[in-house]
Design a protein around this motif. Sequence first.
Motif, PDB file in Angstrom:
ATOM      1  N   ALA A 131       0.823  -1.208   0.000  1.00  0.00           N
ATOM      2  CA  ALA A 131       0.000   0.000   0.000  1.00  0.00           C
ATOM      3  C   ALA A 131       0.854   1.255   0.000  1.00  0.00           C
ATOM      4  O   ALA A 131       0.447   2.298  -0.522  1.00  0.00           O
ATOM      5  CB  ALA A 131      -0.929   0.012   1.215  1.00  0.00           C
ATOM      6  N   MET A 132       2.065   1.164   0.582  1.00  0.00           N
ATOM      7  CA  MET A 132       2.938   2.331   0.732  1.00  0.00           C
ATOM      8  C   MET A 132       4.360   1.971   0.289  1.00  0.00           C
ATOM      9  O   MET A 132       5.303   1.917   1.087  1.00  0.00           O
ATOM     10  CB  MET A 132       2.930   2.795   2.189  1.00  0.00           C
ATOM     11  CG  MET A 132       1.543   3.020   2.748  1.00  0.00           C
ATOM     12  SD  MET A 132       1.539   3.471   4.504  1.00  0.00           S
ATOM     13  CE  MET A 132       2.209   5.141   4.432  1.00  0.00           C
ATOM     14  N   PRO A 133       4.552   1.699  -1.007  1.00  0.00           N
ATOM     15  CA  PRO A 133       5.854   1.203  -1.488  1.00  0.00           C
ATOM     16  C   PRO A 133       7.005   2.175  -1.302  1.00  0.00           C
ATOM     17  O   PRO A 133       8.172   1.755  -1.244  1.00  0.00           O
ATOM     18  CB  PRO A 133       5.589   0.930  -2.973  1.00  0.00           C
ATOM     19  CG  PRO A 133       4.413   1.792  -3.327  1.00  0.00           C
ATOM     20  CD  PRO A 133       3.571   1.820  -2.104  1.00  0.00           C
ATOM     21  N   ASP A 134       6.719   3.464  -1.208  1.00  0.00           N
ATOM     22  CA  ASP A 134       7.795   4.449  -1.067  1.00  0.00           C
ATOM     23  C   ASP A 134       8.107   4.780   0.389  1.00  0.00           C
ATOM     24  O   ASP A 134       9.001   5.589   0.673  1.00  0.00           O
ATOM     25  CB  ASP A 134       7.417   5.737  -1.817  1.00  0.00           C
ATOM     26  CG  ASP A 134       7.265   5.500  -3.316  1.00  0.00           C
ATOM     27  OD1 ASP A 134       8.012   4.678  -3.861  1.00  0.00           O
ATOM     28  OD2 ASP A 134       6.369   6.122  -3.926  1.00  0.00           O
ATOM     29  N   THR A 135       7.388   4.174   1.306  1.00  0.00           N
ATOM     30  CA  THR A 135       7.608   4.401   2.734  1.00  0.00           C
ATOM     31  C   THR A 135       8.548   3.330   3.285  1.00  0.00           C
ATOM     32  O   THR A 135       8.457   2.158   2.914  1.00  0.00           O
ATOM     33  CB  THR A 135       6.279   4.350   3.495  1.00  0.00           C
ATOM     34  OG1 THR A 135       5.418   5.379   2.990  1.00  0.00           O
ATOM     35  CG2 THR A 135       6.483   4.554   4.986  1.00  0.00           C
TER      36      THR A 135
ATOM     37  N   ILE B 197      -3.250  -3.384  10.470  1.00  0.00           N
ATOM     38  CA  ILE B 197      -2.788  -2.641   9.296  1.00  0.00           C
ATOM     39  C   ILE B 197      -3.967  -2.133   8.477  1.00  0.00           C
ATOM     40  O   ILE B 197      -3.953  -0.999   7.968  1.00  0.00           O
ATOM     41  CB  ILE B 197      -1.877  -3.524   8.424  1.00  0.00           C
ATOM     42  CG1 ILE B 197      -0.655  -3.984   9.217  1.00  0.00           C
ATOM     43  CG2 ILE B 197      -1.445  -2.768   7.174  1.00  0.00           C
ATOM     44  CD1 ILE B 197       0.161  -2.892   9.858  1.00  0.00           C
ATOM     45  N   GLU B 198      -4.998  -2.935   8.344  1.00  0.00           N
ATOM     46  CA  GLU B 198      -6.180  -2.507   7.590  1.00  0.00           C
ATOM     47  C   GLU B 198      -6.826  -1.284   8.237  1.00  0.00           C
ATOM     48  O   GLU B 198      -7.254  -0.350   7.532  1.00  0.00           O
ATOM     49  CB  GLU B 198      -7.174  -3.663   7.500  1.00  0.00           C
ATOM     50  CG  GLU B 198      -6.722  -4.791   6.581  1.00  0.00           C
ATOM     51  CD  GLU B 198      -7.516  -6.077   6.775  1.00  0.00           C
ATOM     52  OE1 GLU B 198      -7.218  -7.057   6.066  1.00  0.00           O
ATOM     53  OE2 GLU B 198      -8.414  -6.100   7.637  1.00  0.00           O
ATOM     54  N   ALA B 199      -6.866  -1.269   9.559  1.00  0.00           N
ATOM     55  CA  ALA B 199      -7.420  -0.105  10.263  1.00  0.00           C
ATOM     56  C   ALA B 199      -6.565   1.132  10.024  1.00  0.00           C
ATOM     57  O   ALA B 199      -7.087   2.241   9.832  1.00  0.00           O
ATOM     58  CB  ALA B 199      -7.518  -0.403  11.758  1.00  0.00           C
ATOM     59  N   PHE B 200      -5.258   0.939  10.031  1.00  0.00           N
ATOM     60  CA  PHE B 200      -4.345   2.059   9.774  1.00  0.00           C
ATOM     61  C   PHE B 200      -4.528   2.614   8.363  1.00  0.00           C
ATOM     62  O   PHE B 200      -4.641   3.833   8.166  1.00  0.00           O
ATOM     63  CB  PHE B 200      -2.900   1.600   9.973  1.00  0.00           C
ATOM     64  CG  PHE B 200      -1.872   2.593   9.511  1.00  0.00           C
ATOM     65  CD1 PHE B 200      -1.586   3.722  10.265  1.00  0.00           C
ATOM     66  CD2 PHE B 200      -1.193   2.412   8.313  1.00  0.00           C
ATOM     67  CE1 PHE B 200      -0.640   4.648   9.837  1.00  0.00           C
ATOM     68  CE2 PHE B 200      -0.250   3.321   7.878  1.00  0.00           C
ATOM     69  CZ  PHE B 200       0.025   4.446   8.640  1.00  0.00           C
ATOM     70  N   LEU B 201      -4.582   1.729   7.381  1.00  0.00           N
ATOM     71  CA  LEU B 201      -4.739   2.172   5.991  1.00  0.00           C
ATOM     72  C   LEU B 201      -6.088   2.854   5.786  1.00  0.00           C
ATOM     73  O   LEU B 201      -6.182   3.880   5.100  1.00  0.00           O
ATOM     74  CB  LEU B 201      -4.596   0.975   5.042  1.00  0.00           C
ATOM     75  CG  LEU B 201      -3.215   0.299   5.012  1.00  0.00           C
ATOM     76  CD1 LEU B 201      -3.252  -0.925   4.095  1.00  0.00           C
ATOM     77  CD2 LEU B 201      -2.141   1.275   4.538  1.00  0.00           C
ATOM     78  N   THR B 202      -7.126   2.300   6.380  1.00  0.00           N
ATOM     79  CA  THR B 202      -8.460   2.890   6.256  1.00  0.00           C
ATOM     80  C   THR B 202      -8.501   4.283   6.876  1.00  0.00           C
ATOM     81  O   THR B 202      -9.093   5.215   6.309  1.00  0.00           O
ATOM     82  CB  THR B 202      -9.504   1.986   6.927  1.00  0.00           C
ATOM     83  OG1 THR B 202      -9.513   0.702   6.279  1.00  0.00           O
ATOM     84  CG2 THR B 202     -10.896   2.598   6.826  1.00  0.00           C
ATOM     85  N   ALA B 203      -7.861   4.441   8.024  1.00  0.00           N
ATOM     86  CA  ALA B 203      -7.837   5.745   8.706  1.00  0.00           C
ATOM     87  C   ALA B 203      -7.121   6.801   7.880  1.00  0.00           C
ATOM     88  O   ALA B 203      -7.370   8.000   8.040  1.00  0.00           O
ATOM     89  CB  ALA B 203      -7.156   5.607  10.072  1.00  0.00           C
ATOM     90  N   HIS B 204      -6.243   6.354   6.985  1.00  0.00           N
ATOM     91  CA  HIS B 204      -5.491   7.293   6.145  1.00  0.00           C
ATOM     92  C   HIS B 204      -5.948   7.258   4.687  1.00  0.00           C
ATOM     93  O   HIS B 204      -5.223   7.671   3.781  1.00  0.00           O
ATOM     94  CB  HIS B 204      -3.991   6.997   6.259  1.00  0.00           C
ATOM     95  CG  HIS B 204      -3.430   7.330   7.616  1.00  0.00           C
ATOM     96  ND1 HIS B 204      -3.525   6.465   8.686  1.00  0.00           N
ATOM     97  CD2 HIS B 204      -2.808   8.449   8.087  1.00  0.00           C
ATOM     98  CE1 HIS B 204      -2.970   7.032   9.752  1.00  0.00           C
ATOM     99  NE2 HIS B 204      -2.536   8.227   9.415  1.00  0.00           N
TER     100      HIS B 204
ATOM    101  N   MET C   4      -6.369   4.954   2.451  1.00  0.00           N
ATOM    102  CA  MET C   4      -5.575   4.194   1.490  1.00  0.00           C
ATOM    103  C   MET C   4      -6.253   2.865   1.182  1.00  0.00           C
ATOM    104  O   MET C   4      -6.921   2.274   2.049  1.00  0.00           O
ATOM    105  CB  MET C   4      -4.168   3.955   2.034  1.00  0.00           C
ATOM    106  CG  MET C   4      -3.277   5.195   1.963  1.00  0.00           C
ATOM    107  SD  MET C   4      -1.603   4.891   2.551  1.00  0.00           S
ATOM    108  CE  MET C   4      -1.842   5.183   4.307  1.00  0.00           C
ATOM    109  N   THR C   5      -6.094   2.393  -0.040  1.00  0.00           N
ATOM    110  CA  THR C   5      -6.680   1.132  -0.477  1.00  0.00           C
ATOM    111  C   THR C   5      -5.948  -0.042   0.164  1.00  0.00           C
ATOM    112  O   THR C   5      -4.710  -0.042   0.249  1.00  0.00           O
ATOM    113  CB  THR C   5      -6.604   1.017  -2.016  1.00  0.00           C
ATOM    114  OG1 THR C   5      -7.294   2.116  -2.599  1.00  0.00           O
ATOM    115  CG2 THR C   5      -7.225  -0.291  -2.486  1.00  0.00           C
ATOM    116  N   ILE C   6      -6.700  -1.030   0.593  1.00  0.00           N
ATOM    117  CA  ILE C   6      -6.100  -2.227   1.179  1.00  0.00           C
ATOM    118  C   ILE C   6      -5.756  -3.207   0.045  1.00  0.00           C
ATOM    119  O   ILE C   6      -6.637  -3.664  -0.679  1.00  0.00           O
ATOM    120  CB  ILE C   6      -7.068  -2.893   2.170  1.00  0.00           C
ATOM    121  CG1 ILE C   6      -7.390  -1.922   3.313  1.00  0.00           C
ATOM    122  CG2 ILE C   6      -6.480  -4.194   2.717  1.00  0.00           C
ATOM    123  CD1 ILE C   6      -8.500  -2.395   4.218  1.00  0.00           C
TER     124      ILE C   6
END
Length: 337
Positions: free
Chosen positions: A30-34, A134-141, A143-145
């Motif tokens: 989800a965050m390849p550049d991080t 992780i899904e909760a984190f991505l959803t809060a920001h 971002m697509t899971i």
Amino acid sequence: MIMKRILVFRHDKIGDFVLLWPALSLLKNAMPDTSIEVFVTPVLKSFALACPYVDHVIVDSGDDQAIRKEIDARQYDAALVSNSQFRIYKIIRNLNIPYVLAPKHNWYQYFYKNRTDAQYKVGEGCWRGGCMLIEAFLTAHNMTIPALPKRYWDVTAEREHWQQYYGKQNDEKLIFVHPGTGGSSGSLPTKDFIKLITQVDQSTQHKCRFVLTFSGEEANLAGAIFDEVSKQGVNITLAKPLKDLTDFAKSIVAADMFMAGSTGPLHIAGLHNVPTVGFYAGRKSQPKVRWQTLSEQHKRLAFTPPESKRTGRDMSLVDIDYTAKSIAEFLNTYYTK
């Protein structure tokens, strides 16, 4: 918000860290550049660095003040507490980390501003807990899971090398057997492993080479099984030592099947999507579901003693005749062209 670095806490046993790989894959894809970074125990350092979803490792030295300084210096944009302990809260509580997410369990959960349900459901493997975080984190920001991969560690290019290392000849099937146990469930008694290996060898249509794997303190156990099984004319070998956990973990890609109790090595085999045979206690909590490996469902075999308070933990009550027949049938079906 662009995030440069995220720290994930998972500082416990090998198997527990392995079962975090699906969650780490979601985060990295989800965050390849991080930069995805993990906090792990010392024994896991090289293995964590080999994880394709990890960019940096912080080792739990036990010196909380030094750890705190190291975390602070890396200027994390977020911290995700997969292994929640009060100690971890005390380490990070006053650090300048903009977003911290912890699971909703233990009384100190209320010290965290951001909390989420990370309790896997009945019928799910416990690896789902990390994914839920992780899904909760991505959803809060917003971002697509991403989708989960079928294989979490693709080192298939090394498969032939490791098969040669373990002495595979022609069309033999390499059946790895790890008789020791470091997991929450016990493993089979020595006599049952001897009987199981012998019966599988007699029942399968395939030529097999059995490879006994072991850690240092399990050498005598593996040697005893090797001596007895060899007397039956079975093609069996003791695994040669490797320099570290990472090499051993990679080498499991050679296996056509991996059999063990609920241990780290069994879960590592799941990273390669190798067929796994697990031995678990028979309890209402369904450890064979809870601690299932990461191999695809049709590649997972699990066996338990009769479920009850009296019998559930007695691994000597596992039906070896039935188990050997089931394993042989799987090998005959799965590997017959």
